[in-house]
Design a protein around this motif. Structure first.
Motif, short mmCIF file in Angstrom:
data_model
loop_
_atom_site.label_atom_id
_atom_site.label_comp_id
_atom_site.label_asym_id
_atom_site.label_seq_id
_atom_site.Cartn_x
_atom_site.Cartn_y
_atom_site.Cartn_z
N ILE A 1 0.83 -1.20 0.00
CA ILE A 1 0.00 0.00 0.00
C ILE A 1 0.87 1.26 0.00
CG2 ILE A 1 -1.65 1.36 1.36
CD1 ILE A 1 -2.93 -1.28 2.24
N GLN B 1 0.93 4.06 -2.88
CA GLN B 1 0.57 5.44 -2.52
C GLN B 1 1.69 6.42 -2.81
OE1 GLN B 1 -0.81 5.41 1.56
NE2 GLN B 1 -2.83 4.59 0.99
N TYR C 1 -5.60 1.86 -4.32
CA TYR C 1 -4.72 1.81 -3.15
C TYR C 1 -4.29 3.20 -2.67
CZ TYR C 1 -4.42 -3.24 -3.13
OH TYR C 1 -4.73 -4.56 -3.00
N LYS D 1 -4.99 6.76 -0.58
CA LYS D 1 -5.50 6.92 0.79
C LYS D 1 -7.03 6.91 0.81
CE LYS D 1 -1.45 9.47 2.42
NZ LYS D 1 -0.91 10.75 2.94
N VAL E 1 -8.30 3.16 -0.10
CA VAL E 1 -8.19 2.18 0.98
C VAL E 1 -9.39 2.28 1.92
CG1 VAL E 1 -6.83 1.55 3.03
CG2 VAL E 1 -5.67 2.02 0.87
N LYS F 1 -10.31 -5.04 1.39
CA LYS F 1 -9.09 -5.70 0.92
C LYS F 1 -9.40 -6.63 -0.25
CE LYS F 1 -5.60 -9.06 2.39
NZ LYS F 1 -5.12 -9.92 3.50
N ARG G 1 -10.28 -4.60 -3.40
CA ARG G 1 -9.10 -3.93 -3.98
C ARG G 1 -8.26 -4.92 -4.78
NH1 ARG G 1 -8.57 -1.54 1.19
NH2 ARG G 1 -6.89 -3.00 1.71
#
Length: 619
Positions: A532, A536, A580, A582, A585, A590, A593
């Motif tokens: 992640i 990011q 993924y 901020k 998320v 999970k 994603r």
């Protein structure tokens, strides 16, 4: 807390209290009447029931006219104008999801007023007592008749069926219908998720129109309480044999098909003499009880049946070019493009030039025919410096040429219209390909065969258009302004290619890193937290490049396919990192994603080679 009805206490009278008490009993009786009507499995339309409903409404309205009821008058209290105009396909839905809420809210306001004034039971006014006694007597008779009709209907269904052991030998396939045979050309694997999502939001009247056009049966049935089926037609053939067929169609207004919601229609189907096939088509989901009762109805009638879900409807409407195969949206009637500008077919380039001045070219002709008429739409290139009179002459000449055209977009329509002259022609005049790309027409024109019945006429052009020798012409008053504006938006071919190459190169490098991180995460080399953080770290740069791509100037016509492919690739790449980010998320779980990112990575790998192919075409 202050009571909003305190002001009534000051002017309270016995007559007012009696009127309020009568209002409560009358309104409760109206709700009881509606609950009786909407209860059970069948909504039985009865003129006497409607008359009693209107009698109650009239009396309630009379009481509410009294100035004492000013507070109550601000609320809406009558759920239906009358019961004969309700949607007979799903009347209980109108009550369940609107009418009952309105009624019980108003009854609650009456109760609050009664409590605040401490009103006790009074003897009713004579006219109100007579009205309630009359309606009570009627409702007892109506309820018994309704129970009798329902029992009779279900007994008929059960006669030849025991439990759930239903013979399936009357089930036919969609492709068995001769008029639907083209569905074989559209496999299930050809229907994507976007098409299915779009088709579930299609309206019932559009479904009816499309199926009638495919069957070449333009005669619509009236939608009133006497309607038996959405489509009742003898234009259906199975292996050459004509079948009288009834279609029940359910669009977006009925997301869940239940037995209770459509049993009344099943009952009506049994009144059709000589019916050979019944079809249930829907875009939502169907419950087991509805499927069971539909099959039982077919078995009871002794006819074949067909159930068409959203997947098969998508295949059928794509096969007959009613909706876009890419996104499922409806093709426009005139241009043959969907709302996302995907074309139904490329049409033919005629390059017809007039032998004498003025010069013009019909650069693209499309067949947009349907069951009711032979239709063409065409784009005509002209010199924008011509006079208005010259444009009118060009329009007339173009229509004369197109009237005798025998081009049809498929064999299906060729068999229908053959060498018949066209009934409807749309023209779009432009000065160059940029006008075509920007949909900035000098004018639009529409010719309709004066002998064509009004039933088959299109929506047409605005009412303020001019009429020239039977042709409607709508002039674009802002043509020159838009022409100048659009010109400022365009870049050169060199500029377009340079910008797209630069952004593509950077975004592909970043995506390859993201794909590598994803593989390491799947193999357990890095943890989810590390994955992640790495995604990011890249996401802001990808988002900035994606934003930068939206500011690239508009492309010339010969760069259009290349630019479109690049923009699609950028959107896929942006999505890979979005899941993924901020914000992503927090939004996606999970599991979601992981699935969504893998799906986008697959698209990225499939789409990347297309960029190279389109780029090579530019040289």
């Amino acid at each position: 807390m202050d009571n909003e009805y305190d002001n009534f206490r000051v002017n309270e009278t016995v007559n007012f209290a009696r009127a309020l008490y009568s209002l409560k009993l009358l309104y409760e009786k109206m709700i009881e009447l509606l609950e009786t009507f909407f209860s059970g499995y069948m909504a039985i339309i009865d003129r006497e029931l409607n008359r009693n409903y209107l009698r109650l409404c009239f009396r309630i309205n009379e009481i509410l006219k009294d100035s004492y009821f000013e507070k109550l008058n601000r609320y809406e209290w009558q759920p239906f104008e009358n019961l004969l105009v309700l949607d007979i396909d799903a009347p209980e839905a109108i009550w369940e999801y609107g009418g009952s809420h309105l009624c019980y809210n108003f009854l609650n306001e009456i109760e609050k007023l009664l409590i605040s004034m401490e009103v006790k039971p009074y003897s009713l006014f004579t006219e109100d007592k007579r009205l309630l006694d009359s309606i009570n007597t009627y409702l007892e008779i109506y309820s018994r008749n309704k129970v009798h009709h329902e029992k009779k209907f279900f007994n008929n269904l059960e006669k030849r069926v025991k439990g759930f052991e239903i013979e399936m030998n009357n089930l036919i396939e969609l492709s068995d219908i001769d008029e639907f045979s083209a569905i074989k050309n559209v496999p299930n694997s050809g229907i994507n998720k976007e098409v299915i999502e779009t088709i579930t939001n299609i309206y019932e009247h559009d479904l009816e129109r499309f199926i009638r056009e495919i069957l070449f049966d333009p005669v619509e049935t009236s939608h009133d309480p006497m309607e038996i089926a959405d489509i009742l037609t003898d234009h259906v053939h199975i292996k050459g044999e004509k079948r009288l067929t009834a279609f029940i169609l359910k669009g977006k207004s009925m997301k869940k098909i239940t037995s209770k919601g459509i049993t009344h229609q099943f009952a009506k189907l049994q009144t059709i003499s000589g019916i050979r096939l019944i079809v249930l088509a829907f875009v939502g989901t169907i419950q087991d009880d509805a499927r069971r009762d539909f099959i039982r109805t077919a078995d009871n009638i002794g006819c074949d049946y067909l159930i068409i879900n959203a997947q098969d409807l998508s295949r059928l409407l794509i096969a007959y070019e009613k909706i876009c195969s890419i996104d499922g949206t409806i093709y426009s009637e005139d241009l043959g493009v969907c709302k996302n500008k995907h074309s139904r077919e490329e049409g033919i380039i005629l390059q017809i030039n007039a032998k004498e001045e003025p010069l013009f070219s019909i650069i693209k002709q499309k067949d947009v025919s349907n069951a009711g008429s032979k239709r063409y739409t065409a784009t005509v290139l002209v010199d924008r410096h011509y006079t208005k009179e010259t444009f009118q002459s060009i329009i007339q000449q173009s229509i004369t040429i197109l009237k005798t055209s025998n081009y049809q977009r498929n064999e299906y329509l060729k068999a229908k219209w053959g060498n018949n002259p066209a009934h409807i022609i749309w023209l779009f005049l432009a000065s160059d390909l940029e006008d075509v790309q920007n949909v900035n027409w000098i004018c639009r024109a529409l010719w309709i065969d004066p002998n064509l019945p009004k039933t088959f006429h299109p929506l047409g052009l605005p009412n303020d258009c001019e009429i020239y020798k039977g042709i409607k012409i709508s002039w674009n008053k802002n043509y020159k302004t838009y022409k100048k504006l659009y010109k400022s938006f365009y870049g050169t071919k060199e500029e377009i290619i340079r910008n797209y190459q630069m952004i593509t190169s950077e975004m592909v490098k970043l995506t390859n890193k993201g794909v590598s991180y994803n593989e390491n995460y799947k193999q357990g080399i890095i943890s989810e937290t590390e994955f992640i953080l790495k995604m990011q770290a890249i996401e802001p740069t990808v988002s900035e490049l994606y934003k930068k791509a939206s500011h690239i100037p508009l492309e010339p016509e010969d760069c259009r396919a290349y630019a479109g492919a690049c923009q699609s690739l950028f959107a896929i790449i942006h999505d890979i990192f979005l899941f993924y980010s901020k914000k992503g998320v927090d939004i996606w779980s999970k599991k979601d994603r992981e699935y969504l990112v893998q799906d986008k990575i697959t698209q990225f790998k499939e789409y990347l080679p297309l960029i190279n192919i389109e780029e090579k075409k530019l040289n």
